[in-house]
Every structure is written in structure tokens, then in C-alpha cells.
Design a protein around this motif. Structure first.
Motif, mmCIF file in Angstrom:
data_model
loop_
_atom_site.group_PDB
_atom_site.id
_atom_site.type_symbol
_atom_site.label_atom_id
_atom_site.label_comp_id
_atom_site.label_asym_id
_atom_site.label_seq_id
_atom_site.Cartn_x
_atom_site.Cartn_y
_atom_site.Cartn_z
ATOM 1 N N CYS A 163 45.743 40.912 36.331
ATOM 2 C CA CYS A 163 44.860 39.829 36.701
ATOM 3 C C CYS A 163 43.493 40.545 36.813
ATOM 4 N N SER A 179 45.322 31.830 41.353
ATOM 5 C CA SER A 179 45.575 30.886 40.146
ATOM 6 C C SER A 179 44.965 31.342 38.979
ATOM 7 N N LYS A 180 45.571 31.008 37.794
ATOM 8 C CA LYS A 180 45.058 31.341 36.314
ATOM 9 C C LYS A 180 44.231 30.211 35.954
ATOM 10 N N ASP A 181 43.096 30.932 35.171
ATOM 11 C CA ASP A 181 42.238 29.783 34.536
ATOM 12 C C ASP A 181 42.638 29.625 33.044
ATOM 13 N N GLU A 182 43.269 28.617 32.914
ATOM 14 C CA GLU A 182 43.990 28.463 31.648
ATOM 15 C C GLU A 182 42.830 28.247 30.395
ATOM 16 N N SER A 229 43.210 30.368 44.575
ATOM 17 C CA SER A 229 43.788 29.102 44.630
ATOM 18 C C SER A 229 42.992 28.306 45.927
ATOM 19 N N THR A 237 47.080 32.371 47.622
ATOM 20 C CA THR A 237 47.696 32.824 46.180
ATOM 21 C C THR A 237 46.557 32.798 45.076
ATOM 22 N N ASP A 266 38.708 36.436 40.770
ATOM 23 C CA ASP A 266 37.637 35.555 41.306
ATOM 24 C C ASP A 266 36.249 35.585 41.221
ATOM 25 N N TYR A 324 41.490 35.045 36.661
ATOM 26 C CA TYR A 324 42.352 34.650 37.708
ATOM 27 C C TYR A 324 41.416 34.203 38.861
#
Length: 753
Positions: A291, A305-308, A298, A303, A273, A295
């Protein structure tokens, strides 16, 4: 390669809870944060309550305060309770209700000699001053800040101390756990002496930057900067080897960081984050936790979340590439981040810049910081003179692949004014034979001339910094000359692939390198860095003062037959690998280290003398060759013993034991004389015979001398006696003459009468 320790301590939901309150963090992260602490393990039913304090007894029978219910703003810790000396403060000694803690001042008595490693002051959210009795032998306070006695550790900066900045004393080596937690500080000057930062040390502060660049920092512990939302700049020294779990978690303003080149481990959620969209992972990194990158929390706040679109940059096959696609079905964990090698990443950066590039004549260029960077050369000339200006702007740099496989030039002339040649700038420039750089050039990037297989002669004028593998696959390179101002060559094996190299010359200067007879050394010639593989001489004697032979220094030296290294203590890995014509080696009697494959594939070397001083020996250091016909698919070992190889050393020495375990024939009780192995027993016998012979000669000579002395003495005595006789006869003759004269006088007188 990865730390797969799954525990609730790093589940994203609990991590998120950590940002709101220290007690929650301590609750789930305790097994990581107090490892090695000497806390009392007594259960609460053995605690004693006395007034405002609850305590346990230490193994010494003294008191460790475990809790405090006082409502006083100025708390004074007593030196005794119930007549027992108070010596320790447990991790909740000052209470654990951080929302209602009343303490503004806490005073410690002289008797306190231990304070929990978890910092009991962290719950004192109204605290602005800590005081310590002057005669306390273990702790002190300076301007309300708590230190250990010699000020090597800063333990606590009170969370409500109203200051915006602090210069940490230059005695401090360690910042304690939660030392600056939740303070209002905006600026902290780190001392050069700093080596370690403990968990939560700077968590939830208002810091905007943290500059550790001049420190000796080695370890950033778990959650050290977690929830520092204003933090946007962190400068780390190359000494840092470990970044702990959650260290920069929720530092949402941190959008860029350069990781130390010696970094080895990155903990779970280390950069969770943050504002990072990409990261370059050094090759040194061996472990990356779950992670760690890519990441964020969210939208629900519950939760991860993943930074694609997150980009991981690193070496192929390294921890970086594995992390980019790491998976774990048990925890529904799957990374699919974009992965780029450093070369691909730089090309990507250039492509982005090239979107704004301009074509002028034979070049595409971009303006970077007001200077022209050449991006692509389209010239078809055999000799290319690079322009010093384009469209009235000064050319400053040559970028990646500017001169590539499509460039036909055999010679490229770089003008004065060029300051930098970027990584792979001349990559696969297949016809290039000669290049000379100007005095203005200061930096040459990694792989700059990689795969320039026709390149024969290079002269670097003015260059101060050279990257790694700049001559990779430059198999035709014969001569290299560099100015004495060269400060850094970032390559342990700078000429590994240059099998045709005959001469390396470094001119006089203030840099860190030198040369002698075509061989590359460091400045004072204590380290031999590289011996040209095609140097025509068959014998080499290292200059006095050479104490170390660098990795791959003599690799593939095809003409060498005899080598003497009289003073080197250390010979590093692969130093003489594939010196196939080498038949005779003489090493220092003080040699301590012989690296991996040091004499591997030296198939003509049938004997080696190693001293008793040798204590470190690498795998296949001597006596082995590579069998190309070995059936390795069926587990046949390709490392085979050289037929007829013998090791000469001292019995039971490290070299003796190493050779015996490897099946190498060992001969002891010998020494080398004029290049021949001679039994020490034989030498003793010969020595005895020689000694007896010498004594005999001495006896004969002494006898002759004595006889001569005796004869000379007798002769002298005879001469002395003869002289005495002559003297006596002369005296008698003189007496007779006198008598005759007297008689004559008497006769004369008688006649006169």
C-alpha cells in the motif's frame, strides 16, 4: 523484490489510529521505532516510586526515571532521588497522559547522560521551554530547544513553543524521533549538514513545504511526516536511499513528488492517503512495501481503499512494474494499477498536449510556456531544415517522436534557438545519416537517436547535458563531435551499440569531458570512458594519468591486438568484452580491481599477467568465453574456459586463488620480459652469470689498467733517472769548463808578469 512482513503495525485500521495520537502509534509501531535503543527492560513490578517519580535502576546502579505524576507547570528533574544519581530518562519519564500533561517548562540536571530515543517530551503537549544545566556534559538547550551537547542532533522542539519558523543550526546531522511532533511551525529551514530524519520527526505539523535538496539526507524514517495535511511540496536530494513505512501517510495535500534517483527502498504505506495520482519510480528502487502508493482512507474512515486510476511509471521488470500488479491472497491484497514505461508516459503526456496542438505547414506544434514545441514533422524532403519560428512564435524544443520512422530525411538541420531535444525525438528515423545541432541547444533527452541505424555523423554544438542510450542501435555511427562545454553525459556505456564508431572528439572547453586521438575521457584524463570499437589502430597505450577504465570502455574493439594500461588501478565491468582479436595485454603493477566479464569472450587472449595488488575480481573476469552451442535448457553452463589460457601471477595471491577455483591454469614464479614470460629462477641464474661476467670483465679491465699504470710508472721512473744523469753530466761538464777557464786566466797573468 517486496517486503512482505505482515504485522499489525501496518494494518490500515491501526495506521489510521496513528494519525490521532502518538501513544497509539507508539503502542503498535514500537518494534520498528526503537530498534537498537538501550531502554531498560525491567518489568513494572521492579520499579520504585519516590514522590512524583517512578524509577528503575540501570546496570550502573543509577536511576532511570520511568514516569512522573507531578502537577507542576515548571518541572525540575532532580539530580538525585533517594540518594541515587539520576542519569537517564525513559520513554515515558515525563508521563504518558498527553491530554493532561501540565508541564510548560522542564529543566534537566547536569547528571542526565541519556534520554530515550523515543523522546519522552512528546507527551508534554503544553511544553514551551526546555532548560539544561550548563555543566551537563551530554545535552544543551538553545532558546528552549533541546540538542545533544555538540548540537549534531536536534532532540526536541517544544510542541507549544509559539514560533512560526526555525533555521536549524548547520551543525545538526540528525532530527530526533518526534522532534517537531504536533508543533505549530509553518517553516523549517533544513541545514546542509542533515543526514537522517527519525520516526515521527515532523508528524502532525503545519508545514507546507520541506526542502531537503541541499542536505546530505540518506534516510527518512517511519512516519516522519505522517498527518502533515498542509504539506504540498517535498524536495529530496539524490542521496536519499530509504523512505520508511508511513513516512508521508495522510499528507493529503501532497499531489506531486520527485523521488531521488538513488532511492532503493520504499516502506509500507509510505504515501498512503496522499494527493498523488501518479508516481515515477526510479530504476534504482529494489523494494516497495504494501500500500505504498495508490491507496487512501475509505469514506467510512476505517479501511484502506484503492485508487483504480493511479498510474505507476517505471522500468519494465523493475520493482515498479511488480508493485503495479502485486498480489497476496492471504491478505486479500491485489494491485491492478496502470503501469507505463517512461517512454509511454512521456508519449501520453504529449498526447494530452497534442489535444491542443496546431497544424502549420509540415508540423504539428503546441505552445508550452509561451514557446513552440514541435510535436510531429510531416515533411517528405531528403534534407529538412527545421523552422526557427512557426506562426510568429519561436521554436524552443523538439518533442518525442517528432521525427520518426516515417521521416525520409537523410539530413536534418536544426536552427539556432532550439534549446532542447526531448527523449526519443528522432527515434527510428531510419534514413537519417547526418545531424548538427546549434550552439543554443543545451539538453538532449534519453534515447534521442535510438535506432537511427543509418546515422553516421553527429556534431553537437553547445550541448551541456546528454541523456542515456541516445545512440542505442546506431550501428552505422562513425564520428561524434561535441563542444567542450559538455557537462554531463548520463550514461555509463554511451557507445555500447555503436560498432562502426571510429572517432570521438571533444573540443577544448570548460566542461567535464575531453578526448585524445579519438578516445573519450573525463576532463583530466584520469578516467577512460570509451574507445571507438572500429578505430583502425591495432595497438593502444593509455596516456599517463589514466587511473580507471570505465564500464564497457573497449567493448567489441574489433581491431585491437595489443593494449597497455600502465597506471590504471581499476578496470570496470565488461571493459574489454568481445575484443576477439586482442592477443596481448599489459596492465599496471598497482591494479586493484578487475570487474565482471572484464576480458570475457576475448578468445585470442591466451595469457594474462595479474599483479599481487589485485584484490577485487568479478565473475568471468578473464579466461572465459560464451559457448553459443551450450545446452542451457539442460543446465549446461555457457561460460566456458578458453582453451590454452594461462594466468601468470604470484602464488597465493587473490588472482591465483580465483583462477584455481575456476579451473584456470596458473603459472607462478615468472615475469614478463619484452612480451615473453620468463622464469624468475632463470632470471636469477642469468642475472648471476651476467653479474659474474661483468665482474670478470671488470677484473680483466682492472688488471690491464694496473699493468698499464705499472708500466707507465716504471717508464716515468726511468725518464726521471735519465734526466738526473743528464743533469749530473752537465754539472760535471760545467765544472770542467770553469776549471779550464781558471787555468787560462792564471797563465795569462803569468805572461803579463
Amino acid at each position: 523484490m517486496f517486503d512482505r512482513k505482515k504485522t499489525a503495525a501496518f494494518i490500515a485500521g491501526l495506521l489510521i489510529c496513528a494519525y490521532s495520537a502518538v501513544p497509539a502509534v507508539n503502542a503498535f509501531a514500537e518494534e520498528y521505532l526503537v530498534e537498537g535503543a538501550t531502554e531498560a527492560t525491567t518489568s513494572t513490578d521492579t520499579y520504585t516510586i519516590s514522590g512524583d517519580f517512578m524509577y528503575s535502576l540501570t546496570t550502573d546502579g543509577n536511576i532511570c526515571i520511568e514516569d512522573c505524576t507531578s502537577t507542576a507547570e515548571d518541572l525540575v528533574i532532580p539530580d538525585t532521588i533517594d540518594g541515587i544519581t539520576v542519569t537517564e530518562l525513559g520513554k515515558t519519564a515525563l508521563g504518558k497522559d498527553h491530554e493532561n500533561s501540565p508541564f510548560k517548562t522542564v529543566t534537566l540536571p547536569a547528571s542526565i547522560n541519556y534520554i530515550s530515543a523515543d523522546n519522552p517530551f512528546v507527551y508534554c503537549t503544553q511544553l514551551n521551554t526546555i532548560k539544561v544545566a550548563e555543566d551537563n556534559k551530554d545535552y544543551c538547550a538553545v532558546d528552549g530547544v533541546l540538542y545533544n551537547k555538540d548540537k549534531s542532533e536536534l532532540i526536541c522542539f517544544p510542541s507549544c513553543k509559539k514560533e512560526e519558523g526555525i533555521d536549524i543550526p548547520d551543525t545538526v546531522k540528525k532530527i530526533g524521533a518526534s522532534a517537531f511532533y504536533n508543533t505549530v511551525l509553518l517553516d523549517i529551514k533544513m541545514p546542509d549538514s542533515l543526514e537522517q530524519v527519525e520516526h515521527f520527526a515532523f508528524a502532525s505539523t503545519n508545514l507546507t513545504s520541506a526542502d531537503f535538496s541541499n542536505t546530505k539526507l540518506e534516510y527518512l524514517n517511519d512516519y516522519a511526516f505522517t498527518n502533515c495535511t498542509h504539506l504540498h511540496e517535498v524536495l529530496l536530494p539524490d542521496t536519499v536511499e530509504h523512505i520508511g513505512g508511513g513516512t508521508f501517510a495522510s499528507c493529503t495535500g501532497l499531489d506531486e513528488i520527485t523521488l531521488p534517483k538513488n532511492l532503493q527502498t520504499i516502506g509500507q504505506y509510505a504515501f498512503f492517503d496522499t494527493g498523488l495520482t501518479e508516481v515515477i519510480i526510479p530504476d534504482s528502487v529494489q523494494s516497495i512495501g504494501y500500500c505504498a502508493f495508490g491507496y487512501y482512507i475509505s469514506a467510512s474512515g476505517q479501511t484502506a481503499s484503492k485508487d483504480e486510476a493511479f498510474i505507476i511509471v517505471g522500468k519494465q521488470g523493475s520493482a515498479a512494474s511488480l508493485y503495479a500488479h502485486d498480489t497476496d491472497s492471504d491478505y486479500d491484497y491485489k494491485n491492478n494499477f496502470s503501469f507505463l514505461t517512461p517512454e509511454q508516459y512521456e508519449e501520453k503526456q504529449l498526447e494530452m498536449q497534442a489535444l491542443n496542438s496546431t497544424r502549420s505547414g509540415d508540423y504539428d506544434y503546441a505552445v508550452v510556456d509561451g514557446q513552440v514545441a514541435l510535436i510531429t514533422c510531416y515533411s517528405t524532403e531528403d534534407v529538412i531544415t527545421v523552422p526557427d519560428t512557426i506562426d510568429g512564435k519561436k521554436v524552443d524544443a523538439i518533442y518525442t517522436s517528432c521525427f520518426n520512422i516515417s521521416c525520409p530525411a537523410s539530413e536534418i538541420i536544426i536552427p539556432e534557438g532550439i534549446k532542447e531535444i526531448k527523449r526519443r525525438a528522432f527515434y527510428e528515423c531510419g534514413n537519417l545519416k547526418k545531424i548538427t545541432t546549434p550552439a543554443s541547444l543545451k539538453t538532449i533527452g534519453d534515447n534521442a537517436f535510438d535506432s537511427c541505424k543509418a546515422l553516421e555523423h553527429v556534431e553537437f554544438l553547445g550541448v551541456e547535458n546528454i541523456g542515456s542510450q541516445i545512440f542505442r542501435e546506431c550501428t552505422a555511427l562513425k564520428t561524434v563531435k561535441a563542444d567542450g562545454c559538455l557537462q554531463k553525459w548520463d550514461d555509463d556505456e554511451p557507445f555500447l551499440y555503436c560498432i562502426a564508431l571510429e572517432d570521438i572528439t571533444i573540443t577544448e572547453g570548460s566542461g567535464n569531458y575531453s578526448s585524445e586521438n579519438g578516445v573519450l575521457y573525463n576532463k583530466d584524463k584520469s578516467l577512460l570512458i570509451a574507445y571507438p570499437p572500429a578505430k583502425p589502430e591495432t595497438e593502444f597505450i593509455a596516456p599517463k594519468g589514466v587511473k580507471e577504465i570505465a564500464q564497457s570502455a573497449f567493448i567489441r574493439a574489433q581491431n585491437l591486438k595489443k593494449v597497455e594500461i600502465p597506471e590504471a588501478d581499476v578496470i570496470n565491468d565488461y571493459a574489454f568484452e568481445e575484443c576477439t582479436n586482442l592477443t596481448e595485454v599489459k596492465l599496471s603493477d598497482n591494479l586493484t580491481t578487475l570487474g565482471i566479464d572484464a576480458f570475457y569472450n576475448c578468445t585470442s587472449l591466451k595469457a594474462l599477467h595479474l599483479p599481487e595488488s589485485l584484490v577485487n575480481i568479478g565473475i568471468c573476469a578473464f579466461g572465459f568465453y560464451h559457448d553459443d552451442d551450450a545446452d542451457t535448457e539442460n543446465d549446461e553452463d555457457a561460460d566456458k574456459l578458453i582453451e590454452g589460457f594461462k594466468l601468470y601471477t604470484v602464488k597465493d595471491s587473490t588472482a591465483y586463488q580465483y583462477a584455481k577455483s575456476a579451473g584456470i591454469e596458473v603459472i607462478t614464479g615468472t615475469t614478463e620480459v619484452l612480451g615473453k614470460n620468463v622464469s624468475t629462477g632463470f632470471l636469477y641464474t642469468i642475472g648471476g652469470i651476467i653479474a659474474a661476467f661483468i665482474l670478470g670483465i671488470i677484473g680483466v679491465l682492472t688488471g690491464k689498467k694496473l699493468k698499464k699504470n705499472k708500466a707507465e710508472k716504471e717508464k716515468a721512473e726511468k725518464q726521471e733517472k735519465a734526466a738526473e744523469r743528464r743533469k749530473q753530466r752537465q754539472e760535471e761538464k760545467d765544472e770542467d769548463t770553469d776549471a779550464e777557464d781558471t787555468d787560462e786566466e792564471e797563465d795569462t797573468l803569468e805572461d803579463e808578469d
